[in-house]
Design a protein around this motif. Sequence first.
Motif, mmCIF file in Angstrom:
data_model
loop_
_atom_site.group_PDB
_atom_site.id
_atom_site.type_symbol
_atom_site.label_atom_id
_atom_site.label_comp_id
_atom_site.label_asym_id
_atom_site.label_seq_id
_atom_site.Cartn_x
_atom_site.Cartn_y
_atom_site.Cartn_z
ATOM 1 N N LEU A 2 0.818 -1.216 0.000
ATOM 2 C CA LEU A 2 0.000 0.000 0.000
ATOM 3 C C LEU A 2 0.851 1.264 0.000
ATOM 4 N N GLN A 3 2.027 1.202 0.605
ATOM 5 C CA GLN A 3 2.925 2.358 0.551
ATOM 6 C C GLN A 3 3.418 2.600 -0.875
ATOM 7 N N ARG B 172 -1.348 2.931 -3.528
ATOM 8 C CA ARG B 172 -2.608 2.914 -2.773
ATOM 9 C C ARG B 172 -3.715 2.156 -3.504
ATOM 10 N N HIS B 173 -3.625 2.042 -4.814
ATOM 11 C CA HIS B 173 -4.636 1.316 -5.580
ATOM 12 C C HIS B 173 -4.499 -0.200 -5.449
#
Length: 133
Positions: A67-68, A71-72
Motif C-alpha cells: 500500500l505504501q 494505494r490502488h
Amino acid sequence: MDYGIPVTLDLPFADAVDRVRAALAEQGFGILTEIDVQATLKAKIGADIEDYLILGACNPPLAHRALQADRHIGLLLPCNVVVRSADGDPGRTVVEAMDPQLMVSVTGRPELAPVAEEAGARLRAALGSLTAG
C-alpha cells in the motif's frame, strides 16, 4: 503467465482446510475473508459444485509495504487461496494460491516486485509444507 501456485493433497477437504489455515499462519498470514462458494451458489442459484472455499489471506507487514508503493493495490489484496475438492475424488483436495507477481504485472509498478517476491516465497513455503513429510 501462470496466475496460481497449485498443490494437490491426499486429504479430505475438511482436513486440508485445517492444514492450509495452519500453514498460512506459520508464514504470517491471517485469514481476513472466507467465502464458501459451494454454499453460496447453492443458496443463490441452486447450483451444486464440489467443496470450494476461498480464503482471503493477508500478511499485514507485506500489505502495508504494498500500500505504501501503490494505494490502488488494495484492489488486488488480499492474497486469495482456494481450497477445493479434487474432481471426483473425496480423498484429494486441490489448494491454489494467487501468485503475487500479478500485482507487478497488472500494475506495471516495479516497486511492488520485492513485496510480491516475499509474498510469493511465503505462499510457496506454506503450500510446500502441506506436502512435506
